[in-house]
Enzyme design. Structure first.
Site, PDB file in Angstrom:
ATOM      1  N   SER A   1       0.709  -1.162   0.097  1.00 25.92           N
ATOM      2  CA  SER A   1      -0.074  -0.045  -0.003  1.00 25.92           C
ATOM      3  C   SER A   1       0.783   1.188  -0.093  1.00 25.92           C
ATOM      4  O   SER A   1       1.380   1.428   0.963  1.00 25.92           O
ATOM      5  CB  SER A   1      -0.867  -0.019   1.165  1.00 25.92           C
ATOM      6  OG  SER A   1      -1.464  -1.075   1.305  1.00 25.92           O
TER       7      SER A   1
ATOM      8  N   LYS B   1      -7.047   1.500  -2.587  1.00 27.76           N
ATOM      9  CA  LYS B   1      -6.805   1.208  -1.389  1.00 27.76           C
ATOM     10  C   LYS B   1      -6.693   2.682  -0.460  1.00 27.76           C
ATOM     11  O   LYS B   1      -7.007   2.120   0.801  1.00 27.76           O
ATOM     12  CB  LYS B   1      -5.347   0.426  -1.428  1.00 27.76           C
ATOM     13  CG  LYS B   1      -4.883   0.036  -0.204  1.00 27.76           C
ATOM     14  CD  LYS B   1      -5.297  -0.947   0.677  1.00 27.76           C
ATOM     15  CE  LYS B   1      -4.722  -1.158   1.913  1.00 27.76           C
ATOM     16  NZ  LYS B   1      -5.353  -1.980   2.770  1.00 27.76           N
TER      17      LYS B   1
ATOM     18  N   LYS C   1       0.681   5.713   7.798  1.00 30.94           N
ATOM     19  CA  LYS C   1       1.321   5.967   6.468  1.00 30.94           C
ATOM     20  C   LYS C   1       0.358   6.117   5.582  1.00 30.94           C
ATOM     21  O   LYS C   1       0.283   6.854   4.513  1.00 30.94           O
ATOM     22  CB  LYS C   1       2.483   4.766   6.248  1.00 30.94           C
ATOM     23  CG  LYS C   1       2.878   4.340   4.917  1.00 30.94           C
ATOM     24  CD  LYS C   1       2.182   3.376   4.228  1.00 30.94           C
ATOM     25  CE  LYS C   1       1.948   2.246   4.874  1.00 30.94           C
ATOM     26  NZ  LYS C   1       1.274   1.206   3.894  1.00 30.94           N
TER      27      LYS C   1
HETATM   28  P1  NAP Z   1       5.348  -5.735   7.777  1.00 37.81           P
HETATM   29  O1  NAP Z   1       5.146  -7.149   8.440  1.00 37.81           O
HETATM   30  O2  NAP Z   1       6.204  -4.704   8.628  1.00 37.81           O
HETATM   31  O3  NAP Z   1       6.651  -6.380   6.562  1.00 37.81           O
HETATM   32  C1  NAP Z   1       7.116  -5.307   5.788  1.00 37.81           C
HETATM   33  C2  NAP Z   1       7.923  -5.687   4.732  1.00 37.81           C
HETATM   34  O4  NAP Z   1       8.771  -4.861   4.092  1.00 37.81           O
HETATM   35  C3  NAP Z   1       9.036  -6.941   5.049  1.00 37.81           C
HETATM   36  O5  NAP Z   1       9.513  -7.936   4.481  1.00 37.81           O
HETATM   37  C4  NAP Z   1      10.282  -5.849   5.363  1.00 37.81           C
HETATM   38  O6  NAP Z   1      11.729  -6.517   5.249  1.00 37.81           O
HETATM   39  C5  NAP Z   1       9.932  -5.014   4.119  1.00 37.81           C
HETATM   40  N1  NAP Z   1      10.766  -3.936   4.151  1.00 37.81           N
HETATM   41  C6  NAP Z   1      10.837  -2.712   4.864  1.00 37.81           C
HETATM   42  N2  NAP Z   1      11.716  -1.692   4.568  1.00 37.81           N
HETATM   43  C7  NAP Z   1      12.334  -2.406   3.366  1.00 37.81           C
HETATM   44  C8  NAP Z   1      13.677  -1.971   2.661  1.00 37.81           C
HETATM   45  N3  NAP Z   1      13.916  -0.751   3.115  1.00 37.81           N
HETATM   46  N4  NAP Z   1      14.096  -2.640   1.967  1.00 37.81           N
HETATM   47  C9  NAP Z   1      13.476  -3.826   1.706  1.00 37.81           C
HETATM   48  N5  NAP Z   1      12.433  -4.537   2.240  1.00 37.81           N
HETATM   49  C10 NAP Z   1      11.784  -3.704   3.108  1.00 37.81           C
HETATM   50  O7  NAP Z   1       4.325  -5.181   7.026  1.00 37.81           O
HETATM   51  P2  NAP Z   1       2.755  -6.038   6.565  1.00 37.81           P
HETATM   52  O8  NAP Z   1       1.927  -5.950   7.560  1.00 37.81           O
HETATM   53  O9  NAP Z   1       3.456  -7.268   5.790  1.00 37.81           O
HETATM   54  O10 NAP Z   1       2.709  -4.823   5.439  1.00 37.81           O
HETATM   55  C11 NAP Z   1       3.035  -4.999   4.074  1.00 37.81           C
HETATM   56  C12 NAP Z   1       2.208  -3.696   3.139  1.00 37.81           C
HETATM   57  O11 NAP Z   1       0.841  -4.316   3.182  1.00 37.81           O
HETATM   58  C13 NAP Z   1       2.263  -2.509   3.845  1.00 37.81           C
HETATM   59  O12 NAP Z   1       2.167  -1.419   2.676  1.00 37.81           O
HETATM   60  C14 NAP Z   1       0.764  -2.717   4.436  1.00 37.81           C
HETATM   61  O13 NAP Z   1       0.439  -1.273   4.418  1.00 37.81           O
HETATM   62  C15 NAP Z   1      -0.075  -3.389   3.572  1.00 37.81           C
HETATM   63  N6  NAP Z   1      -0.975  -4.160   4.175  1.00 37.81           N
HETATM   64  C16 NAP Z   1      -0.941  -4.786   5.623  1.00 37.81           C
HETATM   65  C17 NAP Z   1      -1.993  -5.273   6.117  1.00 37.81           C
HETATM   66  C18 NAP Z   1      -1.939  -5.869   7.317  1.00 37.81           C
HETATM   67  O14 NAP Z   1      -2.896  -6.523   7.873  1.00 37.81           O
HETATM   68  N7  NAP Z   1      -0.718  -6.073   7.913  1.00 37.81           N
HETATM   69  C19 NAP Z   1      -3.102  -5.351   5.242  1.00 37.81           C
HETATM   70  C20 NAP Z   1      -3.296  -5.007   4.183  1.00 37.81           C
HETATM   71  C21 NAP Z   1      -2.195  -4.458   3.652  1.00 37.81           C
HETATM   72  P3  NAP Z   1      12.024  -6.997   6.768  1.00 37.81           P
HETATM   73  O15 NAP Z   1      11.609  -8.378   7.084  1.00 37.81           O
HETATM   74  O16 NAP Z   1      13.628  -6.988   6.549  1.00 37.81           O
HETATM   75  O17 NAP Z   1      11.830  -5.998   7.663  1.00 37.81           O
END
Ligand code: NAP
Length: 293
Positions: A97, A172, A240
């Site tokens: 997102s 989104k 964010k």
């Molecule tokens: P998360 O658990 O914090 O995972 C973030 C991912 O991004 C991890 O794989 C992280 O790697 C990677 N990352 C962050 N900074 C980076 C960088 N500089 N270079 C390379 N990789 C990087 O977040 P999430 O909940 O999975 O969410 C991921 C996306 O989906 C976001 O945009 C979020 O808004 C969206 N989303 C989330 C949900 C939810 O319920 N969680 C629902 C819908 C949409 P590391 O493992 O090394 O930190």
């Protein structure tokens, strides 16, 4: 032959989504910044590589799901990024997102190499990701969408193309405005009931069949009752999204007054040290404001 899929970003969402692709029979090449998070997928047969570029060297459909715009831009266009390995005909599907304005800029860069980009953010949370029941909102060329649709269907129960590249991101943002507003409202309502000495589980039971009922209420009540806010969806990520919505509103000349207010309150959660908690932690901030904590 079944296509190899490249997958970048194995966080709360990415890991179960990648697992569902393996279960659907797709060979997977994966990259995650924190190497250890790929271990479970490697045990399931995925091949782990050391740079995003190696993912696009080895797969013509490349999925990314990272935190925000700078991170998506860096894994796709940065040094050792996806762009260094793509070929004519590759499709990059960003499921993060992020700001749709960034998406459109990244898509223009990729198109110079004959590479299509789809923005395909998701809703449905961690549970939807685990169950393969995400709602996936897709922007981009119809031909690229048709190519990738079966892959997306392995991760979601609803896959809808909403327009050209960027349209998925705008959809989104709309989704996130609604979820934030509902979460704010149900948190305020339940703090009022709690301070009045009414059992909030009973309040939920009493109102869930009426117009105030809904999925967010049903999903978040257990966290309110138990006071446990493990993510789920991290508050910092929702802040964010609201920031990106407000920026998009400014760019397009759209007033988003309630979103601005909720953004301020959510940001206060982060200032209180709750940024890595589930976004339902807004309930705790409102309890504090009400003198309940
Ligand atoms: P998360 O658990 O914090 O995972 C973030 C991912 O991004 C991890 O794989 C992280 O790697 C990677 N990352 C962050 N900074 C980076 C960088 N500089 N270079 C390379 N990789 C990087 O977040 P999430 O909940 O999975 O969410 C991921 C996306 O989906 C976001 O945009 C979020 O808004 C969206 N989303 C989330 C949900 C939810 O319920 N969680 C629902 C819908 C949409 P590391 O493992 O090394 O930190």
């Amino acid at each position: 032959m079944v296509q190899t899929i490249g997958f970048i970003g194995l966080g709360i969402m990415g890991k179960p989504m990648a697992k569902n692709l393996i279960q659907a029979g797709y060979p997977l090449v994966v990259y995650n910044r924190t190497v250890s998070k790929a271990q479970e997928l490697v045990e399931l047969g995925a091949r782990q590589v050391s740079f995003p570029k190696e993912v696009s060297d080895n797969a013509k459909i490349i999925i990314t799901i990272v935190s925000d715009s700078p991170e998506a831009e860096s894994v796709i266009l940065g040094e050792h990024g996806v762009i260094e390995g793509v070929r004519q005909g590759s499709v990059v599907v960003d499921m993060s997102s992020i700001s749709p304005i960034t998406t459109q800029r990244v898509a223009t860069e990729l198109s110079r190499r004959g590479v299509a980009m789809l923005d395909a953010p998701v809703s449905g949370g961690e549970v939807g990701a685990i169950q393969g029941k995400l709602s996936i909102m897709v922007g981009g060329e119809e031909s690229a969408f048709e190519k990738v649709k079966p892959v997306l269907e392995a991760m979601g129960s609803s896959v809808v193309r909403v327009g050209d590249v960027g349209a998925g991101g705008f959809t989104k943002l709309s989704n996130q405005i609604i979820v934030a507003g509902v979460l704010q409202a149900i948190s305020e309502a339940m703090v009022l009931a709690k301070k009045a000495g009414v059992n909030i589980q009973l309040v939920h039971e009493a109102i869930r069949g009426g117009m105030a009922g809904g999925r967010t209420l049903d999903m978040k009540i257990p966290a309110f009752v138990e006071g446990k806010f493990e993510p789920g969806f991290k508050m910092d990520l929702h802040i964010k999204d609201l920031k990106n919505a407000l920026l998009a509103g400014k760019a397009l000349g759209v007033a988003l007054p309630s979103t601005g207010l909720v953004h301020e309150l959510f940001s206060s959660c982060s200032a209180q040290g709750y940024g890595q908690k589930d976004h339902s932690v807004i309930f705790t901030l409102l309890e504090q404001l009400a003198g309940l904590k």
